[in-house]
Scaffold this motif. Structure first.
Motif, PDB file in Angstrom:
ATOM      1  N   VAL A  14       0.849  -1.194   0.000  1.00  0.00           N
ATOM      2  CA  VAL A  14       0.000   0.000   0.000  1.00  0.00           C
ATOM      3  C   VAL A  14       0.882   1.239   0.000  1.00  0.00           C
ATOM      4  O   VAL A  14       1.697   1.427   0.899  1.00  0.00           O
ATOM      5  CB  VAL A  14      -0.911   0.037   1.252  1.00  0.00           C
ATOM      6  N   LYS A  15       0.721   2.062  -1.034  1.00  0.00           N
ATOM      7  CA  LYS A  15       1.414   3.355  -1.076  1.00  0.00           C
ATOM      8  C   LYS A  15       0.469   4.430  -0.558  1.00  0.00           C
ATOM      9  O   LYS A  15      -0.743   4.264  -0.584  1.00  0.00           O
ATOM     10  CB  LYS A  15       1.821   3.689  -2.511  1.00  0.00           C
ATOM     11  N   ALA A  16       1.026   5.543  -0.123  1.00  0.00           N
ATOM     12  CA  ALA A  16       0.237   6.680   0.369  1.00  0.00           C
ATOM     13  C   ALA A  16      -0.713   6.228   1.480  1.00  0.00           C
ATOM     14  O   ALA A  16      -1.895   6.570   1.491  1.00  0.00           O
ATOM     15  CB  ALA A  16      -0.514   7.358  -0.771  1.00  0.00           C
ATOM     16  N   LEU A  17      -0.175   5.468   2.431  1.00  0.00           N
ATOM     17  CA  LEU A  17      -0.958   4.945   3.550  1.00  0.00           C
ATOM     18  C   LEU A  17      -1.518   6.092   4.388  1.00  0.00           C
ATOM     19  O   LEU A  17      -0.782   6.990   4.784  1.00  0.00           O
ATOM     20  CB  LEU A  17      -0.065   4.045   4.410  1.00  0.00           C
ATOM     21  N   SER A  18      -2.829   6.072   4.636  1.00  0.00           N
ATOM     22  CA  SER A  18      -3.452   7.150   5.410  1.00  0.00           C
ATOM     23  C   SER A  18      -4.093   6.654   6.702  1.00  0.00           C
ATOM     24  O   SER A  18      -4.270   7.429   7.635  1.00  0.00           O
ATOM     25  CB  SER A  18      -4.502   7.879   4.578  1.00  0.00           C
ATOM     26  N   GLU A  19      -4.446   5.363   6.746  1.00  0.00           N
ATOM     27  CA  GLU A  19      -5.148   4.852   7.924  1.00  0.00           C
ATOM     28  C   GLU A  19      -4.875   3.374   8.113  1.00  0.00           C
ATOM     29  O   GLU A  19      -4.758   2.618   7.150  1.00  0.00           O
ATOM     30  CB  GLU A  19      -6.655   5.055   7.763  1.00  0.00           C
ATOM     31  N   ILE A  20      -4.799   2.972   9.381  1.00  0.00           N
ATOM     32  CA  ILE A  20      -4.769   1.566   9.764  1.00  0.00           C
ATOM     33  C   ILE A  20      -5.900   1.390  10.772  1.00  0.00           C
ATOM     34  O   ILE A  20      -5.902   2.018  11.825  1.00  0.00           O
ATOM     35  CB  ILE A  20      -3.423   1.164  10.384  1.00  0.00           C
ATOM     36  N   ARG A  21      -6.869   0.556  10.421  1.00  0.00           N
ATOM     37  CA  ARG A  21      -8.051   0.352  11.291  1.00  0.00           C
ATOM     38  C   ARG A  21      -8.097  -1.109  11.706  1.00  0.00           C
ATOM     39  O   ARG A  21      -8.111  -2.002  10.878  1.00  0.00           O
ATOM     40  CB  ARG A  21      -9.321   0.711  10.543  1.00  0.00           C
ATOM     41  N   PHE A  22      -8.132  -1.356  13.028  1.00  0.00           N
ATOM     42  CA  PHE A  22      -8.241  -2.703  13.566  1.00  0.00           C
ATOM     43  C   PHE A  22      -9.710  -3.040  13.798  1.00  0.00           C
ATOM     44  O   PHE A  22     -10.453  -2.252  14.361  1.00  0.00           O
ATOM     45  CB  PHE A  22      -7.461  -2.832  14.873  1.00  0.00           C
ATOM     46  N   LEU A  23     -10.071  -4.246  13.380  1.00  0.00           N
ATOM     47  CA  LEU A  23     -11.451  -4.720  13.514  1.00  0.00           C
ATOM     48  C   LEU A  23     -11.422  -6.161  14.013  1.00  0.00           C
ATOM     49  O   LEU A  23     -10.416  -6.841  13.897  1.00  0.00           O
ATOM     50  CB  LEU A  23     -12.144  -4.658  12.141  1.00  0.00           C
ATOM     51  N   MET A  24     -12.543  -6.588  14.549  1.00  0.00           N
ATOM     52  CA  MET A  24     -12.674  -7.966  15.008  1.00  0.00           C
ATOM     53  C   MET A  24     -13.793  -8.635  14.215  1.00  0.00           C
ATOM     54  O   MET A  24     -14.804  -8.004  13.899  1.00  0.00           O
ATOM     55  CB  MET A  24     -13.041  -8.010  16.496  1.00  0.00           C
ATOM     56  N   ILE A  25     -13.604  -9.920  13.890  1.00  0.00           N
ATOM     57  CA  ILE A  25     -14.655 -10.684  13.224  1.00  0.00           C
ATOM     58  C   ILE A  25     -15.767 -10.906  14.243  1.00  0.00           C
ATOM     59  O   ILE A  25     -15.496 -11.293  15.380  1.00  0.00           O
ATOM     60  CB  ILE A  25     -14.105 -12.031  12.723  1.00  0.00           C
ATOM     61  N   GLU A  26     -16.986 -10.644  13.864  1.00  0.00           N
ATOM     62  CA  GLU A  26     -18.097 -10.803  14.799  1.00  0.00           C
ATOM     63  C   GLU A  26     -19.005 -11.925  14.404  1.00  0.00           C
ATOM     64  O   GLU A  26     -19.153 -12.283  13.308  1.00  0.00           O
ATOM     65  CB  GLU A  26     -18.875  -9.513  14.875  1.00  0.00           C
TER      66      GLU A  26
END
Length: 135
Positions: free
Chosen positions: A123-135
């Motif tokens: 990924v170039k120009a990375l702007s966000e890293i979002r952590f999520l959980m499988i529900e």
């Protein structure tokens, strides 16, 4: 701004504006394929181990390793998924890298996954890293 926003769910937890002092670093020489242009030749990638940067932000436990994943988002909306187990539970010494491309065109930060043959999760120009959980 070129900072990376780090969130857990919808809650912002941190902003990364530079590679933190003390982050573990690594480098890889790799043949880089993909992005609709075939082979890109042999390239050297150097950066900080992404897990060493995120370990203090994201709680690491059995459930996170089993059910957690992150979504890395580029400025143009491109998104990739990385499981928390892939990121935090590696035994092959092949680490996801956060590369600081300061001064280069195409965005300051990128993620390089050396364990992937194709470049689809780079990924170039990375702007966000979002952590999520499988529900």
């Amino acid at each position: 701004a070129e900072d990376i926003i780090v969130s857990i769910g919808n809650e912002q937890r941190a902003r990364i504006g530079s590679i933190p002092d003390g982050a573990a670093h690594a480098g890889y020489r790799a043949v880089f394929y993909g992005r609709g242009r075939g082979g890109h030749g042999v390239r050297d990638f150097e950066g900080a181990q992404l897990r060493s940067i995120l370990a203090g932000i994201v709680p690491i436990d059995r459930r996170t390793l089993r059910e957690g994943f992150l979504m890395a988002v580029a400025r143009d909306g491109y998104r990739v998924s990385i499981t928390c187990s892939e990121l935090f539970n590696r035994s092959d010494n092949s680490e996801f890298l956060l590369v600081d491309r300061e001064g280069e065109s195409g965005g300051r930060f990128s993620i390089y996954p050396p364990m992937d043959f194709f470049s689809d999760r780079a990924v170039k120009a990375l702007s966000e890293i979002r952590f999520l959980m499988i529900e």
